[in-house]
Design an enzyme around this catalytic site. Structure first.
Site, PDB file in Angstrom:
ATOM      1  N   GLY A  14      -4.793 -71.611 -24.823  1.00  0.00           N
ATOM      2  CA  GLY A  14      -4.931 -70.371 -25.597  1.00  0.00           C
ATOM      3  C   GLY A  14      -5.883 -70.448 -26.772  1.00  0.00           C
ATOM      4  O   GLY A  14      -5.776 -69.658 -27.708  1.00  0.00           O
ATOM      5  N   SER A  15      -6.864 -71.376 -26.721  1.00  0.00           N
ATOM      6  CA  SER A  15      -7.801 -71.436 -27.861  1.00  0.00           C
ATOM      7  C   SER A  15      -8.673 -70.172 -27.913  1.00  0.00           C
ATOM      8  O   SER A  15      -9.042 -69.718 -29.002  1.00  0.00           O
ATOM      9  CB  SER A  15      -8.655 -72.702 -27.808  1.00  0.00           C
ATOM     10  OG  SER A  15      -9.569 -72.653 -26.754  1.00  0.00           O
ATOM     11  N   ASN A  16      -8.975 -69.585 -26.771  1.00  0.00           N
ATOM     12  CA  ASN A  16      -9.736 -68.320 -26.786  1.00  0.00           C
ATOM     13  C   ASN A  16      -8.882 -67.174 -27.329  1.00  0.00           C
ATOM     14  O   ASN A  16      -9.386 -66.287 -28.025  1.00  0.00           O
ATOM     15  CB  ASN A  16     -10.265 -67.985 -25.390  1.00  0.00           C
ATOM     16  CG  ASN A  16     -11.531 -68.749 -25.091  1.00  0.00           C
ATOM     17  OD1 ASN A  16     -12.591 -68.431 -25.606  1.00  0.00           O
ATOM     18  ND2 ASN A  16     -11.419 -69.798 -24.284  1.00  0.00           N
ATOM     19  N   MET A  92      -5.122 -68.568 -15.082  1.00  0.00           N
ATOM     20  CA  MET A  92      -5.608 -69.276 -13.905  1.00  0.00           C
ATOM     21  C   MET A  92      -5.055 -68.715 -12.582  1.00  0.00           C
ATOM     22  O   MET A  92      -4.892 -69.439 -11.618  1.00  0.00           O
ATOM     23  CB  MET A  92      -5.350 -70.780 -14.054  1.00  0.00           C
ATOM     24  CG  MET A  92      -6.036 -71.390 -15.276  1.00  0.00           C
ATOM     25  SD  MET A  92      -7.769 -70.890 -15.539  1.00  0.00           S
ATOM     26  CE  MET A  92      -8.617 -72.192 -14.640  1.00  0.00           C
ATOM     27  N   ARG A  93      -4.800 -67.423 -12.553  1.00  0.00           N
ATOM     28  CA  ARG A  93      -4.368 -66.786 -11.314  1.00  0.00           C
ATOM     29  C   ARG A  93      -5.419 -65.760 -10.902  1.00  0.00           C
ATOM     30  O   ARG A  93      -5.999 -65.089 -11.755  1.00  0.00           O
ATOM     31  CB  ARG A  93      -3.044 -66.048 -11.510  1.00  0.00           C
ATOM     32  CG  ARG A  93      -1.909 -66.936 -11.965  1.00  0.00           C
ATOM     33  CD  ARG A  93      -0.651 -66.121 -12.109  1.00  0.00           C
ATOM     34  NE  ARG A  93      -0.283 -65.466 -10.869  1.00  0.00           N
ATOM     35  CZ  ARG A  93       0.284 -66.069  -9.836  1.00  0.00           C
ATOM     36  NH1 ARG A  93       0.571 -67.348  -9.897  1.00  0.00           N
ATOM     37  NH2 ARG A  93       0.568 -65.415  -8.738  1.00  0.00           N
ATOM     38  N   ASN A 109     -13.194 -61.132 -18.457  1.00  0.00           N
ATOM     39  CA  ASN A 109     -12.898 -62.557 -18.263  1.00  0.00           C
ATOM     40  C   ASN A 109     -13.970 -63.404 -18.947  1.00  0.00           C
ATOM     41  O   ASN A 109     -15.137 -63.027 -18.971  1.00  0.00           O
ATOM     42  CB  ASN A 109     -12.874 -62.873 -16.758  1.00  0.00           C
ATOM     43  CG  ASN A 109     -12.489 -64.316 -16.478  1.00  0.00           C
ATOM     44  OD1 ASN A 109     -11.602 -64.869 -17.126  1.00  0.00           O
ATOM     45  ND2 ASN A 109     -13.156 -64.937 -15.523  1.00  0.00           N
ATOM     46  N   HIS A 111     -15.723 -67.051 -18.548  1.00  0.00           N
ATOM     47  CA  HIS A 111     -15.853 -68.096 -17.535  1.00  0.00           C
ATOM     48  C   HIS A 111     -16.769 -69.198 -18.070  1.00  0.00           C
ATOM     49  O   HIS A 111     -17.844 -68.914 -18.605  1.00  0.00           O
ATOM     50  CB  HIS A 111     -16.421 -67.505 -16.240  1.00  0.00           C
ATOM     51  CG  HIS A 111     -16.494 -68.520 -15.154  1.00  0.00           C
ATOM     52  ND1 HIS A 111     -15.386 -68.903 -14.428  1.00  0.00           N
ATOM     53  CD2 HIS A 111     -17.529 -69.268 -14.710  1.00  0.00           C
ATOM     54  CE1 HIS A 111     -15.738 -69.846 -13.575  1.00  0.00           C
ATOM     55  NE2 HIS A 111     -17.035 -70.082 -13.718  1.00  0.00           N
ATOM     56  N   SER A 138     -20.016 -67.380 -19.707  1.00  0.00           N
ATOM     57  CA  SER A 138     -20.269 -65.976 -19.346  1.00  0.00           C
ATOM     58  C   SER A 138     -19.033 -65.138 -19.617  1.00  0.00           C
ATOM     59  O   SER A 138     -17.913 -65.597 -19.397  1.00  0.00           O
ATOM     60  CB  SER A 138     -20.589 -65.854 -17.844  1.00  0.00           C
ATOM     61  OG  SER A 138     -21.629 -66.730 -17.479  1.00  0.00           O
TER      62      SER A 138
END
Ligand code: GAR
Length: 193
Positions: A14-16, A92-93, A109, A111, A138
């Site tokens: 969860g750093s983002n 990650m789903r 998202n 990436h 991205s």
């Protein structure tokens, strides 16, 4: 003006998510993190949400007999909370076409590659092992084709000969933490016009 409500989806560290919360606090991102949605009860992101007083929904896919019924459950919660955008941050789903259509054009998202290069779940490792001299980050809109939706922002990251997989991961995360909140702001601002 009403504040744009985001639901952030995480599976792990969860750093983002934290970077998004920081950008909101600094008013660089004009939005509210209304909810953290998590598929993994052990995710560190849950602790980050608790510390920031953000409501958390932890839903294990194992409780449902299909991916669609899992997503229907989450979708009902999001609509109840009047969430406008779904922000995937290390979730990650792979989402089904059902969910992507429910929030068409409203799912973003981040990436860890310079798309379209290195799609998939192990993009940093794949780039490192391919011995290329640059990769990137991205931010894109999620469509039914994996990691292939319209790009909002991209930035290259150099891979030096001294880099290890760990140092490359750190470099990529540093770029993500700046690029992602800025790209979310750019996209939702466009949506307001
Ligand atoms: C990030 O590097 C993100 O780009 C990646 O997972 C990491 C999550 O880190 N996402 C993907 O690979 C999606 N295909 P975080 O939990 O610390 O934000």
């Amino acid at each position: 003006m009403t504040v744009t409500k985001l639901a952030v989806f995480c599976s792990g560290n969860g750093s983002n998510f934290e970077a998004i919360l920081r950008a909101i606090r600094k008013k660089k991102l004009q939005a509210e993190a209304a909810l953290l949605v998590c598929d993994n009860p052990k995710a560190f992101a849950i602790k980050r949400a608790a510390q920031a007083n953000i409501p958390v929904v932890v839903v294990s896919p194992k409780l449902f007999d299909s991916r669609k019924s899992y997503e229907q459950f989450i979708s009902r919660i999001l609509k109840n909370q009047k969430v406008e955008y779904v922000v995937l941050a290390g979730f990650m789903r792979i989402l089904t076409p059902y969910f992507i259509r429910e929030f068409k054009g409203k799912i973003l998202n981040v990436h860890p590659s310079f798309l379209p290069a290195f799609k998939g779940a192990h993009a940093i490792r794949d780039a490192f092992e391919a011995k290329v001299n640059e990769t990137g980050v991205s931010v894109h809109v999620v469509t039914e084709e994996l990691d292939a939706g319209p790009i909002i922002s991209r930035q290259k990251v150099k891979i030096s000969r001294q880099d290890s997989l760990e140092s490359l991961e750190k470099k990529i995360h540093r770029v993500e933490h700046i690029l992602y909140p800025a790209a979310i702001q750019k996209y939702i601002q466009k949506g307001r016009k």
